[in-house]
Design a protein around this motif. Sequence first.
Motif, mmCIF file in Angstrom:
data_model
loop_
_atom_site.group_PDB
_atom_site.id
_atom_site.type_symbol
_atom_site.label_atom_id
_atom_site.label_comp_id
_atom_site.label_asym_id
_atom_site.label_seq_id
_atom_site.Cartn_x
_atom_site.Cartn_y
_atom_site.Cartn_z
ATOM 1 N N LEU A 235 -8.848 -0.496 -8.153
ATOM 2 C CA LEU A 235 -10.408 -1.266 -8.103
ATOM 3 C C LEU A 235 -10.289 -1.554 -6.406
ATOM 4 O O LEU A 235 -11.402 -1.559 -5.844
ATOM 5 C CB LEU A 235 -10.367 -2.558 -8.641
ATOM 6 N N LEU A 236 -9.061 -1.885 -5.970
ATOM 7 C CA LEU A 236 -9.277 -2.200 -4.292
ATOM 8 C C LEU A 236 -9.467 -0.698 -3.603
ATOM 9 O O LEU A 236 -10.002 -0.516 -2.688
ATOM 10 C CB LEU A 236 -7.671 -2.397 -4.115
ATOM 11 N N LYS A 261 -1.170 -7.367 -2.364
ATOM 12 C CA LYS A 261 -0.326 -7.308 -1.092
ATOM 13 C C LYS A 261 0.245 -5.750 -0.620
ATOM 14 O O LYS A 261 0.377 -5.511 0.719
ATOM 15 C CB LYS A 261 1.049 -8.252 -1.470
ATOM 16 N N GLU A 262 0.273 -5.101 -1.410
ATOM 17 C CA GLU A 262 0.726 -3.458 -1.009
ATOM 18 C C GLU A 262 -0.511 -2.887 -0.015
ATOM 19 O O GLU A 262 -0.192 -2.081 0.825
ATOM 20 C CB GLU A 262 0.840 -2.763 -2.147
ATOM 21 N N ALA A 263 -1.833 -3.286 -0.517
ATOM 22 C CA ALA A 263 -3.001 -2.695 0.145
ATOM 23 C C ALA A 263 -3.334 -3.471 1.211
ATOM 24 O O ALA A 263 -4.190 -3.249 1.914
ATOM 25 C CB ALA A 263 -4.076 -2.700 -0.787
ATOM 26 N N ASN A 264 -2.568 -4.815 1.495
ATOM 27 C CA ASN A 264 -2.775 -5.507 2.648
ATOM 28 C C ASN A 264 -4.258 -5.877 2.639
ATOM 29 O O ASN A 264 -4.762 -5.968 3.593
ATOM 30 C CB ASN A 264 -2.329 -4.698 4.143
ATOM 31 N N ARG A 265 -4.579 -6.525 1.795
ATOM 32 C CA ARG A 265 -6.153 -7.043 1.508
ATOM 33 C C ARG A 265 -6.004 -8.447 1.273
ATOM 34 O O ARG A 265 -5.319 -8.922 0.588
ATOM 35 C CB ARG A 265 -6.777 -6.419 0.204
ATOM 36 N N ASN A 266 -7.096 -9.110 2.225
ATOM 37 C CA ASN A 266 -7.087 -10.667 1.951
ATOM 38 C C ASN A 266 -8.369 -11.089 2.384
ATOM 39 O O ASN A 266 -8.613 -12.196 2.711
ATOM 40 C CB ASN A 266 -5.994 -10.957 3.091
ATOM 41 N N SER A 288 -1.982 -17.186 0.155
ATOM 42 C CA SER A 288 -2.468 -16.388 -0.818
ATOM 43 C C SER A 288 -3.976 -16.238 -1.090
ATOM 44 O O SER A 288 -4.596 -17.111 -0.569
ATOM 45 C CB SER A 288 -1.651 -16.362 -2.144
ATOM 46 N N VAL A 289 -4.259 -14.864 -1.360
ATOM 47 C CA VAL A 289 -5.712 -14.881 -1.893
ATOM 48 C C VAL A 289 -5.969 -15.612 -3.077
ATOM 49 O O VAL A 289 -7.299 -15.865 -3.282
ATOM 50 C CB VAL A 289 -6.058 -13.186 -1.974
#
Length: 351
Positions: A235-236, A261-266, A288-289
């Motif tokens: 989905l990311l 976290k692995e995708a570094n998305r926030n 955290s998100v």
Amino acid sequence: MSDNVARRGFLVGGLGGAALLVSGCTSNEPAAAPSSAAPAPAPAASGNDQPGTKVVIGFSAPAADHGWIAAIAKNAEAAAKQYSDVEFKPVEPTNDINQQISAVESLIAAKVNALVILPNDGQQLNQVALQATAAGIPVINLDRVFPDKLAYRTWIGGDNYGMGVAAGHFIGKQLKDKGVTNPVIVEIQGIATLPLTQDRSKGFADALKTYNFSVTAKQDAKFTVETGNQVATSLLQAHKKIDALWNHDDDQGVGVLAAIKEANRNEFIMVGGAGSLNAMKEIQSGTSVLKATVTYSPTMASSAIKLARLIAQEKRMSDLVENSVPQSITLASETITKENVEKYLALGFES
């Protein structure tokens, strides 16, 4: 998980006498040592917790291969240990339908005074629950409901639709307050074919609709960490910008958060489901998100044991006018945020 496969509602006060039901993750939910010990339910305000007639309470649930289910068994045992007049008689937990039926039949043959059953599948265990009732043994149906109301004396469980509503309102309000229009809202379900999941999704969609929002994309993750990670990763990759994400289950949320976290998305806010200790600590960190989780607490198992004792001893819930325990008790789903997480930590379960 409820139906009902998972999760989660909190109970404040002892059902032994003064049952005040509020919520709290869900099948499917303790401050000093949350991963090894269940929280001790509070004593009742009335005399119902005083020793009475000795009763044997049988207990059957699925295998503890999921944090929420493991907490169900711990909470049931902890509640039973509160009472000198209760003999707790659990059978081997199993995910095999035929083995659970046989185990319940053994409790019927043992002539226990009450049965607490969280069935692997309410439909498939309906007949054995009817057998127990026919034998004069009251059945307290925990969470996943038997389709035949003659199969149980009392049902207690969480509010799956209410989980979705709580998650939808949290996300809707947050986005409205930020002035976001046409948001990208992603939903990660448990098992899409389950009624409980469908109830959660409907509640979520209904709540979002009040803000003129809707779900952009949704996919189920089977209530596992591994699949949660895979689905979140997919989905990311598919959505380069997301405004909000609701994950139905905090156990699978371990994998979801790892993927984020692995995708570094926030850039988005995330809401969980159930009320695990892991999720609460993420929320508490403020970094955290994950900004909230909506409850579906395994503390319902403690309440089920208390209800079984009351029914077997022919007592009532003292805060109610009626002379007997209600036929159905639905626990509300509450929203845990950084502002109120402290009061829920003692009720969290380890994913």
